[in-house]
Design an enzyme around this catalytic site. Structure first.
Site, PDB file in Angstrom:
ATOM      1  N   HIS A 134     106.911   8.508 -26.727  1.00 55.03           N
ATOM      2  CA  HIS A 134     107.893   7.639 -27.398  1.00 55.03           C
ATOM      3  C   HIS A 134     109.221   8.009 -26.738  1.00 55.03           C
ATOM      4  O   HIS A 134     109.820   9.032 -27.082  1.00 55.03           O
ATOM      5  CB  HIS A 134     107.962   7.907 -28.895  1.00 55.03           C
ATOM      6  CG  HIS A 134     106.635   7.870 -29.587  1.00 55.03           C
ATOM      7  ND1 HIS A 134     105.997   6.696 -29.916  1.00 55.03           N
ATOM      8  CD2 HIS A 134     105.818   8.862 -30.005  1.00 55.03           C
ATOM      9  CE1 HIS A 134     104.849   6.971 -30.511  1.00 55.03           C
ATOM     10  NE2 HIS A 134     104.712   8.281 -30.574  1.00 55.03           N
TER      11      HIS A 134
ATOM     12  N   GLU B 256      96.909  12.729 -37.832  1.00 51.32           N
ATOM     13  CA  GLU B 256      97.861  13.769 -37.419  1.00 51.32           C
ATOM     14  C   GLU B 256      98.238  14.631 -38.622  1.00 51.32           C
ATOM     15  O   GLU B 256      98.532  15.812 -38.477  1.00 51.32           O
ATOM     16  CB  GLU B 256      99.116  13.109 -36.814  1.00 51.32           C
ATOM     17  CG  GLU B 256     100.163  14.106 -36.322  1.00 51.32           C
ATOM     18  CD  GLU B 256     101.380  13.444 -35.683  1.00 51.32           C
ATOM     19  OE1 GLU B 256     101.463  12.197 -35.739  1.00 51.32           O
ATOM     20  OE2 GLU B 256     102.231  14.154 -35.132  1.00 51.32           O
TER      21      GLU B 256
ATOM     22  N   HIS C 259      96.211  12.617 -31.198  1.00 54.34           N
ATOM     23  CA  HIS C 259      96.238  13.810 -32.050  1.00 54.34           C
ATOM     24  C   HIS C 259      94.833  14.183 -32.535  1.00 54.34           C
ATOM     25  O   HIS C 259      94.363  15.274 -32.293  1.00 54.34           O
ATOM     26  CB  HIS C 259      97.195  13.679 -33.248  1.00 54.34           C
ATOM     27  CG  HIS C 259      98.595  13.369 -32.862  1.00 54.34           C
ATOM     28  ND1 HIS C 259      99.340  14.193 -32.050  1.00 54.34           N
ATOM     29  CD2 HIS C 259      99.406  12.295 -33.145  1.00 54.34           C
ATOM     30  CE1 HIS C 259     100.544  13.662 -31.861  1.00 54.34           C
ATOM     31  NE2 HIS C 259     100.611  12.510 -32.506  1.00 54.34           N
TER      32      HIS C 259
ATOM     33  N   ASP D 253     104.482  13.081 -26.034  1.00 54.52           N
ATOM     34  CA  ASP D 253     104.757  12.485 -27.342  1.00 54.52           C
ATOM     35  C   ASP D 253     106.241  12.487 -27.722  1.00 54.52           C
ATOM     36  O   ASP D 253     106.988  11.612 -27.323  1.00 54.52           O
ATOM     37  CB  ASP D 253     103.887  13.195 -28.392  1.00 54.52           C
ATOM     38  CG  ASP D 253     103.922  12.541 -29.763  1.00 54.52           C
ATOM     39  OD1 ASP D 253     104.533  11.471 -29.897  1.00 54.52           O
ATOM     40  OD2 ASP D 253     103.325  13.092 -30.717  1.00 54.52           O
TER      41      ASP D 253
HETATM   42 ZN   LIG Z   1     103.173   9.546 -31.193  1.00 51.63          ZN
END
Ligand SMILES: [Zn+2]
Length: 444
Positions: A60, A232, A266, A317
């Protein structure tokens, strides 16, 4: 006229080979020659250990603006998310382009040749579409182009806040309203040179169960990669159980989301049945160990998933750090801490996750290996820095994975183009400045 690169050492998937010549024509490797002790005339010399390009399978880009700012005080994933939403609320197509260009340039400097951008910040504040409804996604694609790396834009469906709740104030920017409307907008994005379009389901929290199959079908129709954040946090599992009477993995399986083109990101808090479902369907697992430890998520069962049949890839991430070598060794070292035994993955197995498997998870099956016919994407780690000097060259892969860092990357080549040369980015000349300026603009 082919381009020629000469590698002092190269990792050829199973072992380190000294003196390897790589010939490149039209962006692909047309010859990989071993036994060349000296550079052929006209070859570019790559001193150190050359690896296939590293694949950052989960990103991201805007989370890079949080680095440092979220390390003060205590809290949980959920309090971290509030800070993340503040930054998201300030981004425009122009400021996101500037930030992502700098972040992707940082990735190139770290040896990353392709990024999987899990993109859900689609609309203007309040949820109003931009004049071009894909303005934000196109800004990310343009940013990757300027930084000289490939991108798989995983256009993400994000429609609800938790099970059955409408998007909150922050999440309005993420939502297309329905999966059909998401599919219509995403269909305007097209593959092009260096660009693949894929799909993502943000999570079972963010896409109602009866719309999961719409996203899955969109990806299936195009043969596109499909990614999803999966288990997650235990709170997601608890809420899914309350709403649907099953685990998130089972819910995805029942709605046709799992399969070999799908990657769960994840995959942290899973039951034995979840692991069997993911492995049995060939669904991939993208581990993001530096983020998972940063956000206090827990340690996912990567070894058990791989043994069950789930290919492993790696991602940075939230960009707490951008260093795929650190992600690779963290997967092994986390498992050592949990099991109190060593040697779960070899350096070669960890590099395989960071290269070939990551590329496959992003829809680039013809990259991530130094072989004739593959895309000419590779990176060179220096073996003469304070971190990497010392061991014998045949152990260079072990040194790279267990001791080197992104700071030891000397060269990055994407499609034959020398994007990072001697540690300097050839296209974005001052990457630290580009990061500082683009992040400062968001905090003003
Ligand atoms: Zn993510």
């Amino acid at each position: 006229m082919p381009l020629t690169y000469w590698c002092e050492h190269a990792w050829l998937g199973t072992h380190v080979e000294p003196g390897v010549t790589l010939e490149v024509t039209d962006g692909r490797l047309t010859a990989v020659r071993t036994g060349t002790d000296t550079p052929p005339p006209g070859a570019v010399t790559l001193r150190g250990l050359t690896l296939p390009g590293l694949a950052n399978a989960h990103s991201h880009a805007f989370h890079r603006a949080l680095r440092g700012t979220v390390q003060v005080g205590s809290g949980t994933f959920w309090t971290w998310r509030e800070v993340m939403y503040q930054v998201a609320s300030r981004l425009t197509p122009d400021s996101y382009f500037a930030l992502a260009r700098a972040v992707y340039a940082e990735m190139a400097l770290a040896g990353i040749t392709v990024v999987g951008e899990f993109h859900y910040l689609h609309h203007a504040p309040g949820g109003t579409p931009y004049a071009d409804p894909n303005a934000m996604g196109e800004a990310l694609i343009a940013a990757a182009g300027e930084a000289g790396i490939r991108i798989t834009l995983l256009d993400t469906a994000y429609l609800s806040s938790g099970f059955g709740a409408a998007p909150d104030r922050h999440q309005q920017r993420f939502s297309d309203g329905t999966a059909d409307a998401w599919a219509e907008r995403a269909s305007f994005l097209k593959d092009r040179d260096g660009v693949r379009i894929g799909a993502a389901i943000h999570s079972v929290r963010a896409v109602p169960a009866d719309q999961l199959s719409t996203v899955a079908r969109w990806a299936a129709d195009r043969g596109a990669p499909l990614h999803v954040h999966l288990s997650e946090q235990t709170a997601e599992n608890d809420a899914c159980l309350a709403a649907h009477g099953c685990t998130p993995t089972r819910l995805l399986a029942d709605h046709g989301v799992l399969g070999p083109r799908t990657t769960g990101v994840h995959n942290t808090h899973l039951t034995d049945e979840d692991i069997a479902l993911l492995g049995g369907t060939g669904t991939g697992t993208c581990m993001c160990p530096t983020t998972e430890r940063d956000l206090a998520d827990g340690i996912g069962p990567a070894g058990a998933l791989q043994r069950a049949g789930s290919p492993l890839s790696l991602g940075s991430d939230s960009h707490a750090v951008i260093d795929l070598l650190e992600e690779a060794r963290a997967m092994e070292l986390d498992e050592r801490l949990r099991s109190r035994t060593r040697g779960h993955w070899t350096a070669a197995a960890l590099l395989h996750a960071a290269t070939a498997e990551g590329h496959a998870a992003l829809g680039w099956p013809d990259a991530g290996r130094l072989e004739t016919g593959a895309l000419a994407d590779f990176t060179t780690i220096a073996l003469d820095t304070v971190r990497t000097a010392g061991p014998v060259p045949r152990l260079a892969a072990e040194t790279a994975v267990f001791a080197a860092s992104a700071a030891d990357v000397r060269h990055t080549v994407v499609g034959g183009r020398h994007v990072v040369r001697d540690g300097a980015h050839a296209l974005v000349h001052d990457v630290p400045r580009a990061l500082t300026d683009s992040i400062a603009a968001l905090h003003r």
